[in-house]
Motif scaffolding. Sequence first.
Motif, PDB file in Angstrom:
ATOM      1  N   PHE A  48      27.430  82.139 -36.088  1.00 38.48           N
ATOM      2  CA  PHE A  48      26.609  80.937 -35.960  1.00 38.48           C
ATOM      3  C   PHE A  48      27.339  79.754 -36.602  1.00 38.48           C
ATOM      4  CE2 PHE A  48      23.561  84.286 -35.357  1.00 38.48           C
ATOM      5  CZ  PHE A  48      22.657  83.769 -34.438  1.00 38.48           C
ATOM      6  N   ASP A  49      27.162  78.580 -36.015  1.00 38.30           N
ATOM      7  CA  ASP A  49      27.765  77.375 -36.580  1.00 38.30           C
ATOM      8  C   ASP A  49      27.040  76.921 -37.843  1.00 38.30           C
ATOM      9  OD1 ASP A  49      29.730  76.811 -34.422  1.00 38.30           O
ATOM     10  OD2 ASP A  49      27.900  76.612 -33.211  1.00 38.30           O
ATOM     11  N   ILE A  50      25.704  77.095 -37.849  1.00 44.03           N
ATOM     12  CA  ILE A  50      24.871  76.595 -38.949  1.00 44.03           C
ATOM     13  C   ILE A  50      23.842  77.654 -39.308  1.00 44.03           C
ATOM     14  CG2 ILE A  50      23.269  74.768 -39.691  1.00 44.03           C
ATOM     15  CD1 ILE A  50      24.509  73.058 -37.360  1.00 44.03           C
ATOM     16  N   VAL A  51      23.603  77.825 -40.611  1.00 49.45           N
ATOM     17  CA  VAL A  51      22.543  78.718 -41.097  1.00 49.45           C
ATOM     18  C   VAL A  51      21.609  77.919 -41.998  1.00 49.45           C
ATOM     19  CG1 VAL A  51      21.992  80.711 -42.548  1.00 49.45           C
ATOM     20  CG2 VAL A  51      23.930  80.819 -40.957  1.00 49.45           C
ATOM     21  N   LEU A  52      20.310  78.012 -41.728  1.00 48.06           N
ATOM     22  CA  LEU A  52      19.282  77.482 -42.625  1.00 48.06           C
ATOM     23  C   LEU A  52      18.590  78.683 -43.240  1.00 48.06           C
ATOM     24  CD1 LEU A  52      17.621  74.698 -40.403  1.00 48.06           C
ATOM     25  CD2 LEU A  52      19.432  74.433 -42.077  1.00 48.06           C
ATOM     26  N   SER A  53      18.705  78.856 -44.540  1.00 49.52           N
ATOM     27  CA  SER A  53      18.156  80.046 -45.189  1.00 49.52           C
ATOM     28  C   SER A  53      17.245  79.679 -46.348  1.00 49.52           C
ATOM     29  CB  SER A  53      19.295  80.937 -45.704  1.00 49.52           C
ATOM     30  OG  SER A  53      18.778  82.041 -46.417  1.00 49.52           O
ATOM     31  N   ASP A  54      16.103  80.363 -46.392  1.00 55.11           N
ATOM     32  CA  ASP A  54      15.239  80.240 -47.561  1.00 55.11           C
ATOM     33  C   ASP A  54      15.963  80.860 -48.750  1.00 55.11           C
ATOM     34  OD1 ASP A  54      13.173  79.862 -49.292  1.00 55.11           O
ATOM     35  OD2 ASP A  54      11.693  80.996 -48.154  1.00 55.11           O
ATOM     36  N   ILE A  55      15.718  80.313 -49.915  1.00 55.59           N
ATOM     37  CA  ILE A  55      16.411  80.826 -51.099  1.00 55.59           C
ATOM     38  C   ILE A  55      15.741  82.098 -51.629  1.00 55.59           C
ATOM     39  CG2 ILE A  55      15.246  79.730 -53.074  1.00 55.59           C
ATOM     40  CD1 ILE A  55      18.161  78.618 -53.734  1.00 55.59           C
ATOM     41  N   ARG A  56      14.467  82.321 -51.205  1.00 57.05           N
ATOM     42  CA  ARG A  56      13.743  83.538 -51.590  1.00 57.05           C
ATOM     43  C   ARG A  56      13.347  84.289 -50.330  1.00 57.05           C
ATOM     44  NH1 ARG A  56       9.726  81.610 -56.548  1.00 57.05           N
ATOM     45  NH2 ARG A  56      11.403  81.024 -58.011  1.00 57.05           N
ATOM     46  N   LEU A  57      13.879  85.494 -50.186  1.00 54.30           N
ATOM     47  CA  LEU A  57      13.611  86.320 -49.015  1.00 54.30           C
ATOM     48  C   LEU A  57      12.998  87.649 -49.448  1.00 54.30           C
ATOM     49  CD1 LEU A  57      16.995  85.565 -47.218  1.00 54.30           C
ATOM     50  CD2 LEU A  57      14.737  84.728 -46.535  1.00 54.30           C
ATOM     51  N   GLY A  62      18.329  84.846 -51.408  1.00 54.42           N
ATOM     52  CA  GLY A  62      19.050  83.955 -50.511  1.00 54.42           C
ATOM     53  C   GLY A  62      20.442  83.632 -51.026  1.00 54.42           C
ATOM     54  N   ILE A  63      20.604  83.635 -52.354  1.00 59.21           N
ATOM     55  CA  ILE A  63      21.926  83.387 -52.953  1.00 59.21           C
ATOM     56  C   ILE A  63      22.902  84.490 -52.543  1.00 59.21           C
ATOM     57  CG2 ILE A  63      23.206  83.214 -55.117  1.00 59.21           C
ATOM     58  CD1 ILE A  63      21.547  80.793 -54.734  1.00 59.21           C
TER      59      ILE A  63
END
Length: 285
Positions: A48-57, A62-63
């Motif tokens: 993927f070119d871009i990832v939007l991720s929540d920091i808490r999964l 997310g880190i």
Amino acid sequence: MERLSVLIIEDDGQLAEVLARFLRRQGFEVETATEAGMALQKMFARVFDIVLSDIRLPDRSGIEVLQEIKRAFPQTIVLMMTAFSSIDSAVEAVRLGADDYLSKPLQLDDVKMRIERALERRRLQARVADLQQQLTERYRFGNIIGKSKPMQELFRILERVARSSATVLIVGRTGTGKELVARAIHYNSPRANGPFVDINCGALPAELLESELFGHVRGAFTGATESRPGLFEVAHGGTLFLDEVDALKPDLQVKLLRALQEKVIRRVGGRENIPVDVRIIAATT
């Protein structure tokens, strides 16, 4: 033009769907994942070119996902999404390689702006890398004209010198290409990504040359209305080329020697020692 792809990693299904619809309207190809494991499976199935991720999964931090993505796909842009109470974690994520972070509740215009900003930053980085490659190609030793045995021996010496961190003195008549050799050494050295800064020491009066090399603090002399870094600071991490170095007065030679030995300089009128990491290449006739 091929559409850019976005992976949204968010366990809030409603938020993920709102984001996905918005980004599709902006022309992106979008997929979603509700947990880290699913997201990484998708990442390894396609880049993927871009990832939007929540920091808490739900299943992993997310880190941790950020670090794994950056290890496997360093060119992927990653933006972390976080609640206000987790801002410190978002800052830590940026330190670990995230391109930016988004604070919840999300504002869609802000999402769009930050994605565009990250893409522009990546385009600039690619452009800089391309220009750097062009410079390296331009100043390859093979591009210096000369096929005689002495010149071939010189090229071998220059290659060894370029790989070292040694201070270099180039001696030659005017017009023989001393600056070309200096640039070739720089752009074939481990400092190639740093600045190459040049100055003709014989073109400035001694009182101006000191300020030009070492900088000055405000009020150091008449007309010094503000502090100004010198070329040693400008060249930090790279190479400083001193042409006509023999024009330096003895007192400036002492300051230059101290900079070479101690790796620190002091601005004119200043008291603070400033660390500098600079390779010196000098030239004289």
